[in-house]
Enzyme design. Structure first.
Site, mmCIF file in Angstrom:
data_model
loop_
_atom_site.group_PDB
_atom_site.id
_atom_site.type_symbol
_atom_site.label_atom_id
_atom_site.label_comp_id
_atom_site.label_asym_id
_atom_site.label_seq_id
_atom_site.Cartn_x
_atom_site.Cartn_y
_atom_site.Cartn_z
ATOM 1 N N HIS A 1 0.822 -1.226 0.000
ATOM 2 C CA HIS A 1 0.000 0.000 0.000
ATOM 3 C C HIS A 1 0.855 1.276 0.000
ATOM 4 C CE1 HIS A 1 -0.095 -0.301 4.723
ATOM 5 N NE2 HIS A 1 0.929 0.433 4.337
ATOM 6 N N HIS B 1 -1.198 6.177 8.852
ATOM 7 C CA HIS B 1 0.138 6.775 8.831
ATOM 8 C C HIS B 1 0.117 8.240 9.288
ATOM 9 C CE1 HIS B 1 0.103 3.400 5.988
ATOM 10 N NE2 HIS B 1 1.386 3.257 6.256
ATOM 11 N N HIS C 1 10.572 -4.124 4.700
ATOM 12 C CA HIS C 1 11.101 -2.798 4.378
ATOM 13 C C HIS C 1 11.427 -2.043 5.661
ATOM 14 C CE1 HIS C 1 6.773 -2.081 4.842
ATOM 15 N NE2 HIS C 1 6.900 -0.774 4.720
ATOM 16 N N GLU D 1 4.168 -4.937 9.332
ATOM 17 C CA GLU D 1 2.862 -4.914 8.666
ATOM 18 C C GLU D 1 2.401 -6.315 8.262
ATOM 19 O OE1 GLU D 1 3.280 -0.388 6.794
ATOM 20 O OE2 GLU D 1 3.492 -2.135 5.493
#
Length: 280
Positions: free
Chosen positions: A12, A59, A193, A240
């Site tokens: 995303h 976020h 990541h 995530e």
């Protein structure tokens, strides 16, 4: 009764939203990534789900570090997107399904999951990018949405097992809903990541591919990992993965893998895509 037709996992990251806005689908950087999605869209066009439950992490648009709920669920008539930077234009609101939302909320509370219930909710790229990838140019505006927001930002964050268990409870809630609706569950984010610190740019393809295999065949094998384990193996944002596990928990024990793709790097992120047909 309601039926869960399948589950989808997808990245995303905001750079995807910027590429969509600029229609940058054929460049060398983006082509392999965007070429992964037509089989998923074709399946959605065939199955025609009525509702998409989108599991994501906020976020800073709707929640921030001063007030970050562990689990939050939307119960609004619609969900608005606002400017969050990144060069992503605002897009029109997404329709909600308050009746199904409240059924899920009440069922989860009865199973002792503590929730933040949002009768107004802004949704950021964690929600909007997957929706744009699945339904480009809003080809299916009739699809109603239920955002499920999980904290993966402010530690302590919920464990893989906690998220998988909540997914199980959410699946039970949806299946007990008394109306004939078809529901698809979308787990977003990841894979490995890290965006900051000495390990910025960290990727772990071996672990990513292991996780993608286990999500399909044996998700329970991932439940013993701690959050520090995931940070070490997948990077600080690689936690995530818990969003994928919540999606997988909502499905049946047995699923049919219809499509799979792994692409690196996309904006310093390992991008994973799975399409799982539910077999209940």
């Amino acid at each position: 009764m309601a039926k869960i037709v399948g589950g989808i996992t997808t990245s995303h990251i905001p750079a995807i939203g910027k590429a969509i806005a600029e229609k940058d689908f054929e460049s060398h950087y983006w082509k392999a990534f965007f070429d992964s999605y037509p089989p998923v869209r074709e399946w959605l066009d065939e199955v025609k789900p009525d509702v998409a439950v989108v599991i994501y992490n906020d976020h800073g648009l709707n929640f921030f570090l001063n007030a970050m709920p562990t689990f939050a669920i939307g119960a609004a008539q619609e969900y608005r997107n606002e400017d969050e930077g990144w060069g992503i234009p605002e897009i029109p609101p997404f329709p909600g399904d308050p009746k199904l939302s409240w059924h899920i909320i009440e069922s989860l509370m009865a199973e002792e999951f503590d929730l933040t219930t949002c009768q107004e909710m802004k949704v950021d790229h964690g929600f909007t990018v997957p929706m744009q990838l699945m339904w480009p140019e809003r080809r299916s505006p009739e699809v109603r949405t239920i955002p499920v927001c999980v904290n993966t930002v402010q530690h302590p964050v919920p464990s893989p097992k906690r998220c998988y268990d909540m997914g199980k409870a959410m699946g039970r809630a949806i299946r007990s809903y008394g109306e004939d609706v078809k529901v698809v569950i979308i787990g977003t984010g990841g894979l490995s990541h890290q965006l900051e610190g000495e390990r910025a740019g960290f990727l772990n393809q071996e672990f990513d591919e292991y996780c993608m295999e286990k999500i399909v065949e044996d998700p329970v094998a991932l439940l013993d990992y701690s959050i520090p384990d995931l940070v070490r193996l997948a990077g600080s944002q690689g936690v995530e993965l818990v969003l994928w596990l919540m999606m997988r928990g909502a499905l049946s024990d047995k699923v049919n893998l219809l499509h799979k793709k792994y692409t690196i790097p996309i904006s310093n992120t390992a991008a994973g895509l799975l399409l799982l047909e539910n077999l209940d």
